[in-house]
Design a protein around this motif. Sequence first.
Motif, PDB file in Angstrom:
ATOM      1  N   GLU A 187       0.815  -1.219   0.000  1.00 14.05           N
ATOM      2  CA  GLU A 187       0.000   0.000   0.000  1.00 14.05           C
ATOM      3  C   GLU A 187       0.851   1.273   0.000  1.00 14.05           C
ATOM      4  N   PRO A 188       1.662   1.455  -1.033  1.00 19.43           N
ATOM      5  CA  PRO A 188       2.536   2.629  -1.084  1.00 19.43           C
ATOM      6  C   PRO A 188       1.743   3.903  -1.349  1.00 19.43           C
ATOM      7  N   ARG A 189       2.342   5.027  -0.986  1.00 21.14           N
ATOM      8  CA  ARG A 189       1.705   6.330  -1.256  1.00 21.14           C
ATOM      9  C   ARG A 189       2.315   6.982  -2.486  1.00 21.14           C
ATOM     10  N   VAL A 190       3.489   6.486  -2.866  1.00 21.26           N
ATOM     11  CA  VAL A 190       4.141   6.980  -4.073  1.00 21.26           C
ATOM     12  C   VAL A 190       4.495   5.757  -4.908  1.00 21.26           C
ATOM     13  N   LEU A 191       4.083   5.784  -6.173  1.00 22.84           N
ATOM     14  CA  LEU A 191       4.335   4.619  -7.009  1.00 22.84           C
ATOM     15  C   LEU A 191       5.160   5.031  -8.229  1.00 22.84           C
ATOM     16  N   PHE A 192       6.286   4.355  -8.399  1.00 26.38           N
ATOM     17  CA  PHE A 192       7.111   4.602  -9.576  1.00 26.38           C
ATOM     18  C   PHE A 192       6.869   3.503 -10.597  1.00 26.38           C
ATOM     19  N   LEU A 193       6.497   3.898 -11.794  1.00 29.51           N
ATOM     20  CA  LEU A 193       6.282   2.930 -12.865  1.00 29.51           C
ATOM     21  C   LEU A 193       7.266   3.262 -13.978  1.00 29.51           C
ATOM     22  N   ASP A 194       8.336   2.470 -14.053  1.00 30.72           N
ATOM     23  CA  ASP A 194       9.355   2.746 -15.065  1.00 30.72           C
ATOM     24  C   ASP A 194       9.015   1.958 -16.324  1.00 30.72           C
ATOM     25  N   GLU A 195       8.449   2.655 -17.277  1.00 36.89           N
ATOM     26  CA  GLU A 195       7.964   2.045 -18.524  1.00 36.89           C
ATOM     27  C   GLU A 195       7.067   0.839 -18.269  1.00 36.89           C
ATOM     28  N   PRO A 196       5.936   1.079 -17.612  1.00 36.77           N
ATOM     29  CA  PRO A 196       5.080  -0.039 -17.234  1.00 36.77           C
ATOM     30  C   PRO A 196       4.402  -0.701 -18.420  1.00 36.77           C
ATOM     31  N   THR A 197       4.284   0.010 -19.523  1.00 38.20           N
ATOM     32  CA  THR A 197       3.509  -0.554 -20.617  1.00 38.20           C
ATOM     33  C   THR A 197       4.370  -1.006 -21.780  1.00 38.20           C
ATOM     34  N   ALA A 198       5.695  -1.067 -21.564  1.00 42.93           N
ATOM     35  CA  ALA A 198       6.561  -1.581 -22.629  1.00 42.93           C
ATOM     36  C   ALA A 198       6.232  -3.051 -22.851  1.00 42.93           C
ATOM     37  N   GLY A 199       5.935  -3.401 -24.072  1.00 45.40           N
ATOM     38  CA  GLY A 199       5.640  -4.790 -24.397  1.00 45.40           C
ATOM     39  C   GLY A 199       4.328  -5.299 -23.852  1.00 45.40           C
TER      40      GLY A 199
END
Lengths: 308, 253
Positions: free
Chosen positions: A152-164
């Motif tokens: 349950e994070p309050r900050v979410l890092f998505l590093d190129e989540p939609t690649a491929g």
Amino acid sequence: MPPILRVSHLSKVYKGGFTALNDVSLELKQGEIFALLGPNGAGKTTLISIVCGLVNPTGGTVEVSGHDIIRDYRPARELIGLVPQELKTDSFETVWNTVSFSRGLFGKPRNDAHIERVLKDLSLWDKKDNMIMTLSGGMKRRVLIAKALSHEPRVLFLDEPTAGVDVELRRDMWRLVRQLRDEGVTIILTTHYLEEAEEMADRIGVIRKGELMLVDEKDALMRRFGQKRVTIQLSQQLTAIPAAVARTGLTLSQDGRALLLTLGTTPAEAPVSDLFRALALAGIAYSDIETQQSSLEDIFVELMREHA
Amino acid sequence: MNFHAIKAIYMFEMARTARTLLQSVVSPVLSTALYFIVFGSAIGGHMNAIDGVAYGSFIVPGLIMLTLLTQSISNASFGIYFPRFVGTIYEVLSAPVSAFEIVAGYVGAAATKSVMLGLIILGTSTFFVEVQVLHPVWMVSFLVLTGITFSLFGFIIGIWADNFEKLQMIPLLVVTPLTFLGGSFYSIDMLPPFWRSVTLFNPVVYLVSGFRWSFFGVSDVNIAISLGMTLGFLALCLVAVWWIFRTGYRLKS
Ligand SMILES: Nc1ncnc2c1ncn2[C@@H]1O[C@H](COP(=O)(O)OP(=O)(O)OP(=O)(O)O)[C@@H](O)[C@H]1O
Ligand SMILES: [Mg+2]
């Protein structure tokens, strides 16, 4: 209240002397979706890695909700979830176990109901007992997202989540990201699909060669740099624009069969209706009108060219 | 203290052990049985008792130590090397855990496994020879202490190694010879004076000697020195681990 994320004068020089980040400062508001854009090697992953504690900064500071990521790493990191760019998963663990492991690692007591909700949100519920190595690439990426959300994070890092990731899943992810934002989670994503940033982001940052070139509200950015192009297909061929019709932003196509009008370049523009009145007065007939709004992609390409 | 994290790492590692239980138990047990057949029965029959202990029994503590050392090092080094190798280490490094908690999880699990194996080998040996344990509390203490110390040492190797060759090099090139020359199969008093002095630089001598004392009440070197040397090596490993996490050596760029 301190900002959810404050990056101040952050620099990173990798061993060997390569400067991957140069004096980057940035503040994020709670509950916004921030898209970090930039070409390959710009320093996006480096920035994220420093905030998450994977890379040591060479200068500057980072605070998460007022907690310094080095001095106060425990409360800072508890707030952060990270989905890395590369698919790094265990092979022999089951989906359920690997996601539960992440929750424990981040110091949270067991909560099966939460894990169940996360897995269902990511359409992984029917795979919960499968070994990770039996999953497809897109599923593995979802497992990484589930791991990042397990505590349950309050900050979410998505590093190129939609690649491929296929179109349908991408839409699902967008929906999930919006849902998280509505719950107050701050989301930082990087992407090379600019329509994704255009669709999702509240604010956009553009990074290039380790420098943050620009940070702005997406809408303001689109307004500021965005242009509208009107193409007027003529019924006749012209060799030049008649003086009575001429105005700034108006050009004739090479074949002389269309007039091209660019709007949004100067603040005080004459109304478009003036042009059509002038055309009618000059007796120039037209067969079709097409308008085109520049996308974030056009803006991005333009920006990169300007600063090349 | 993030106990949930220690537990998560520990259980993760124990699950890995459980998945490979058969191979991790069968091979040490098999090799121990072979040692007993060769050294205990075939050769041991022609050997004199050492310090009043039959040769077959005499080698039991040494054999347990041999397994304990190699298993501790290989378990712990692999346990941390593998997530570095496949990249899943990112999660541990980004979690709100201290160096101590990471080490407690990984090293605790590796030590648990090797101590369990040590006890299994002790059990196996009773099928071949007569074994007595004079000081069971000390025996278990030495087992646990050595298990932890060498798991820590393995952990350091697993962080230092940047390829599989290096990962196997130290156990193969350093630990196995030291164990064989550390008095596992003989009393160092049997050596000529010069070689006996040389042997005293081998840390394994102290481990085996102290451990053997807990079985038979006799030892090559003073038990206090044995204990001191073991604790000293433990302290050395702790300092190394502390330095690794302080600098991010081989973990962070
Ligand atoms: N461990 C490292 N050692 C040396 N240089 C590195 C290291 N990691 C990254 N770099 C360099 O730093 C620069 C920035 O890399 P980074 O991964 O942050 O880029 P990025 O913006 O995420 O690119 P991409 O869009 O390709 O993911 C690159 O030139 C890269 O070669
Ligand atoms: Mg990247």
